[in-house]
Write a protein that holds these residues in place. Structure first.
Motif, PDB file in Angstrom:
ATOM      1  N   MET A   1      -0.038 -26.369 -55.125  1.00 32.14           N
ATOM      2  CA  MET A   1      -0.598 -25.386 -53.476  1.00 32.14           C
ATOM      3  C   MET A   1      -1.922 -25.118 -54.936  1.00 32.14           C
ATOM      4  O   MET A   1      -3.199 -23.765 -54.401  1.00 32.14           O
ATOM      5  CB  MET A   1       0.092 -23.961 -53.238  1.00 32.14           C
ATOM      6  N   ARG A   2      -1.879 -24.520 -55.783  1.00 31.45           N
ATOM      7  CA  ARG A   2      -3.367 -24.410 -57.258  1.00 31.45           C
ATOM      8  C   ARG A   2      -4.393 -25.580 -56.758  1.00 31.45           C
ATOM      9  O   ARG A   2      -5.259 -24.977 -57.093  1.00 31.45           O
ATOM     10  CB  ARG A   2      -2.146 -24.916 -58.700  1.00 31.45           C
ATOM     11  N   ALA A   3      -4.495 -26.994 -56.632  1.00 26.67           N
ATOM     12  CA  ALA A   3      -5.324 -27.579 -56.072  1.00 26.67           C
ATOM     13  C   ALA A   3      -5.925 -27.109 -54.629  1.00 26.67           C
ATOM     14  O   ALA A   3      -6.945 -27.455 -54.947  1.00 26.67           O
ATOM     15  CB  ALA A   3      -4.722 -29.208 -56.592  1.00 26.67           C
ATOM     16  N   ARG A   4      -5.556 -26.817 -53.982  1.00 29.46           N
ATOM     17  CA  ARG A   4      -6.144 -25.991 -53.009  1.00 29.46           C
ATOM     18  C   ARG A   4      -6.641 -24.932 -52.887  1.00 29.46           C
ATOM     19  O   ARG A   4      -7.808 -25.484 -52.330  1.00 29.46           O
ATOM     20  CB  ARG A   4      -5.083 -26.227 -51.855  1.00 29.46           C
ATOM     21  N   ALA A   5      -6.003 -23.833 -54.362  1.00 28.26           N
ATOM     22  CA  ALA A   5      -6.677 -23.051 -54.356  1.00 28.26           C
ATOM     23  C   ALA A   5      -8.086 -23.136 -54.668  1.00 28.26           C
ATOM     24  O   ALA A   5      -8.771 -22.410 -55.010  1.00 28.26           O
ATOM     25  CB  ALA A   5      -5.131 -22.136 -55.106  1.00 28.26           C
ATOM     26  N   ASP A   6      -7.861 -23.634 -55.975  1.00 29.29           N
ATOM     27  CA  ASP A   6      -9.080 -24.339 -56.656  1.00 29.29           C
ATOM     28  C   ASP A   6      -9.930 -25.246 -55.813  1.00 29.29           C
ATOM     29  O   ASP A   6     -11.407 -24.472 -55.770  1.00 29.29           O
ATOM     30  CB  ASP A   6      -8.585 -25.466 -57.920  1.00 29.29           C
ATOM     31  N   GLU A   7      -9.895 -25.506 -54.825  1.00 30.80           N
ATOM     32  CA  GLU A   7     -10.567 -26.229 -54.055  1.00 30.80           C
ATOM     33  C   GLU A   7     -11.817 -25.058 -53.113  1.00 30.80           C
ATOM     34  O   GLU A   7     -12.804 -25.340 -53.349  1.00 30.80           O
ATOM     35  CB  GLU A   7     -10.326 -27.611 -53.119  1.00 30.80           C
ATOM     36  N   LEU A   8     -10.707 -24.457 -52.394  1.00 30.83           N
ATOM     37  CA  LEU A   8     -11.148 -23.273 -51.163  1.00 30.83           C
ATOM     38  C   LEU A   8     -11.978 -23.034 -52.632  1.00 30.83           C
ATOM     39  O   LEU A   8     -13.062 -21.564 -52.185  1.00 30.83           O
ATOM     40  CB  LEU A   8      -9.537 -22.676 -51.440  1.00 30.83           C
ATOM     41  N   ARG A   9     -11.835 -21.947 -54.056  1.00 36.05           N
ATOM     42  CA  ARG A   9     -12.650 -21.082 -54.373  1.00 36.05           C
ATOM     43  C   ARG A   9     -14.173 -21.778 -55.074  1.00 36.05           C
ATOM     44  O   ARG A   9     -14.706 -21.090 -54.193  1.00 36.05           O
ATOM     45  CB  ARG A   9     -12.024 -20.284 -55.554  1.00 36.05           C
ATOM     46  N   ARG A  10     -13.484 -22.885 -55.038  1.00 37.09           N
ATOM     47  CA  ARG A  10     -15.027 -23.132 -55.687  1.00 37.09           C
ATOM     48  C   ARG A  10     -15.828 -23.249 -54.138  1.00 37.09           C
ATOM     49  O   ARG A  10     -17.713 -23.293 -53.759  1.00 37.09           O
ATOM     50  CB  ARG A  10     -15.239 -25.290 -55.895  1.00 37.09           C
ATOM     51  N   ALA A  11     -15.381 -23.860 -53.002  1.00 35.90           N
ATOM     52  CA  ALA A  11     -16.100 -24.313 -51.382  1.00 35.90           C
ATOM     53  C   ALA A  11     -16.205 -22.506 -51.172  1.00 35.90           C
ATOM     54  O   ALA A  11     -17.834 -22.073 -50.278  1.00 35.90           O
ATOM     55  CB  ALA A  11     -15.302 -24.178 -50.099  1.00 35.90           C
ATOM     56  N   LEU A  12     -15.713 -21.206 -51.610  1.00 32.29           N
ATOM     57  CA  LEU A  12     -15.923 -20.144 -51.404  1.00 32.29           C
ATOM     58  C   LEU A  12     -17.285 -19.154 -51.923  1.00 32.29           C
ATOM     59  O   LEU A  12     -17.285 -18.616 -52.209  1.00 32.29           O
ATOM     60  CB  LEU A  12     -14.994 -18.918 -51.020  1.00 32.29           C
ATOM     61  N   ALA A  13     -17.190 -20.430 -53.091  1.00 35.80           N
ATOM     62  CA  ALA A  13     -18.329 -19.883 -54.459  1.00 35.80           C
ATOM     63  C   ALA A  13     -19.537 -19.213 -54.049  1.00 35.80           C
ATOM     64  O   ALA A  13     -20.108 -18.284 -54.701  1.00 35.80           O
ATOM     65  CB  ALA A  13     -18.228 -20.565 -55.513  1.00 35.80           C
ATOM     66  N   ALA A  14     -19.952 -20.262 -52.735  1.00 37.67           N
ATOM     67  CA  ALA A  14     -21.221 -19.594 -52.912  1.00 37.67           C
ATOM     68  C   ALA A  14     -21.757 -17.964 -52.418  1.00 37.67           C
ATOM     69  O   ALA A  14     -20.727 -17.431 -51.655  1.00 37.67           O
ATOM     70  CB  ALA A  14     -21.511 -20.256 -51.693  1.00 37.67           C
ATOM     71  N   ALA A  15     -22.622 -16.938 -53.386  1.00 41.29           N
ATOM     72  CA  ALA A  15     -22.500 -15.596 -53.272  1.00 41.29           C
ATOM     73  C   ALA A  15     -22.497 -15.227 -51.778  1.00 41.29           C
ATOM     74  O   ALA A  15     -23.182 -15.705 -50.805  1.00 41.29           O
ATOM     75  CB  ALA A  15     -23.801 -15.289 -54.238  1.00 41.29           C
ATOM     76  N   ALA A  16     -21.611 -14.273 -51.441  1.00 37.47           N
ATOM     77  CA  ALA A  16     -22.181 -13.652 -50.123  1.00 37.47           C
ATOM     78  C   ALA A  16     -22.963 -12.764 -50.524  1.00 37.47           C
ATOM     79  O   ALA A  16     -23.657 -12.051 -51.573  1.00 37.47           O
ATOM     80  CB  ALA A  16     -20.921 -12.941 -49.447  1.00 37.47           C
ATOM     81  N   PRO A  17     -23.902 -12.664 -49.621  1.00 36.88           N
ATOM     82  CA  PRO A  17     -25.217 -11.368 -49.951  1.00 36.88           C
ATOM     83  C   PRO A  17     -25.026  -9.889 -49.508  1.00 36.88           C
ATOM     84  O   PRO A  17     -23.936  -9.854 -49.259  1.00 36.88           O
ATOM     85  CB  PRO A  17     -26.163 -12.203 -48.729  1.00 36.88           C
ATOM     86  N   PRO A  18     -25.328  -9.543 -50.704  1.00 35.59           N
ATOM     87  CA  PRO A  18     -24.519  -7.960 -50.851  1.00 35.59           C
ATOM     88  C   PRO A  18     -25.106  -7.759 -49.028  1.00 35.59           C
ATOM     89  O   PRO A  18     -26.294  -7.636 -48.947  1.00 35.59           O
ATOM     90  CB  PRO A  18     -25.117  -7.654 -51.894  1.00 35.59           C
ATOM     91  N   ALA A  19     -24.267  -6.115 -49.295  1.00 36.58           N
ATOM     92  CA  ALA A  19     -24.541  -4.981 -47.925  1.00 36.58           C
ATOM     93  C   ALA A  19     -24.833  -3.874 -48.807  1.00 36.58           C
ATOM     94  O   ALA A  19     -23.842  -3.546 -49.313  1.00 36.58           O
ATOM     95  CB  ALA A  19     -23.659  -5.384 -46.530  1.00 36.58           C
ATOM     96  N   ARG A  20     -25.955  -3.671 -48.177  1.00 34.32           N
ATOM     97  CA  ARG A  20     -25.845  -2.084 -48.111  1.00 34.32           C
ATOM     98  C   ARG A  20     -26.016  -1.664 -46.709  1.00 34.32           C
ATOM     99  O   ARG A  20     -25.696  -1.072 -45.742  1.00 34.32           O
ATOM    100  CB  ARG A  20     -27.658  -2.388 -48.107  1.00 34.32           C
TER     101      ARG A  20
END
Length: 191
Positions: A1-20
């Motif tokens: 599960m750790r390898a999958r978590a790292d892979e998913l974390r990298r895929a989600l790393a693109a910064a989400a634009p802040p919402a005002r």
């Protein structure tokens, strides 16, 4: 599960634009619970009860509005998931956030948080709110995408939708799901 978590974390790393958040808007958060089974990623949704005044019968991620200003939005998502489906916060490994989504009618700004969980959970749906908990494969959701005409309150409009079996996902949940699928597309293509 750790390898999958790292892979998913990298895929989600693109910064989400802040919402005002405007003064007339309400902050809310949802948890996007993911798990892997037989090499395939699945997401967990709730289907709201048909007799509810707001969003009856709609499919969504577990979540709700922030109760206290001092409560972090990720904590709101975890609290709501526990209240709605019985998913304890310690069972969730938070991986990242998706872009905030605004609702058009109700004035919410929804902050989605993605978490990895173990497969095989026994859900405890909140009897006053949740009709059923759904577990849907991301591959099936992606295949079920389409722009379809929807009619609500007598008005027909084109909407991004996802259909799996007889389950229709649209609105804010569809927009959150679209962001998730776009960010995970390289991983889904490999599986």
């Amino acid at each position: 599960m750790r390898a999958r978590a790292d892979e998913l974390r990298r895929a989600l790393a693109a910064a989400a634009p802040p919402a005002r958040v405007e003064p007339h808007e309400t902050e809310a958060a949802v948890l996007v619970p993911l798990y892997e089974q037989d090499g395939e990623l699945h997401a967990v949704f709730t289907k709201r009860r048909e007799d509810l005044r707001r969003h009856p019968g709609e499919i969504s991620f577990p979540g709700g509005r922030r109760d206290h200003e001092r409560e972090g939005l990720h904590a709101t998502a975890l609290r709501e998931a526990e209240e709605e489906i019985g998913l304890a916060p310690e069972q969730v490994q938070l991986l990242g956030a998706l872009a905030p989504v605004r609702t058009f009618v109700t004035g919410y700004v929804i902050f989605p948080y993605v978490g990895l969980i173990e497969p095989g959970n026994e859900w405890t749906p909140s009897p006053g709110e949740v009709d059923v908990v759904l577990e849907l494969a991301l591959r099936d959701l992606a295949a079920g995408f389409g722009v379809r005409p929807l009619t609500r309150r007598g008005i027909t409009f084109p909407a991004d939708t996802y259909v799996v079996g007889d389950h229709l996902i649209w609105g804010a949940t569809a927009r959150i799901l679209g962001d998730l699928l776009a960010r995970l597309a390289p991983l889904l293509a490999r599986a």
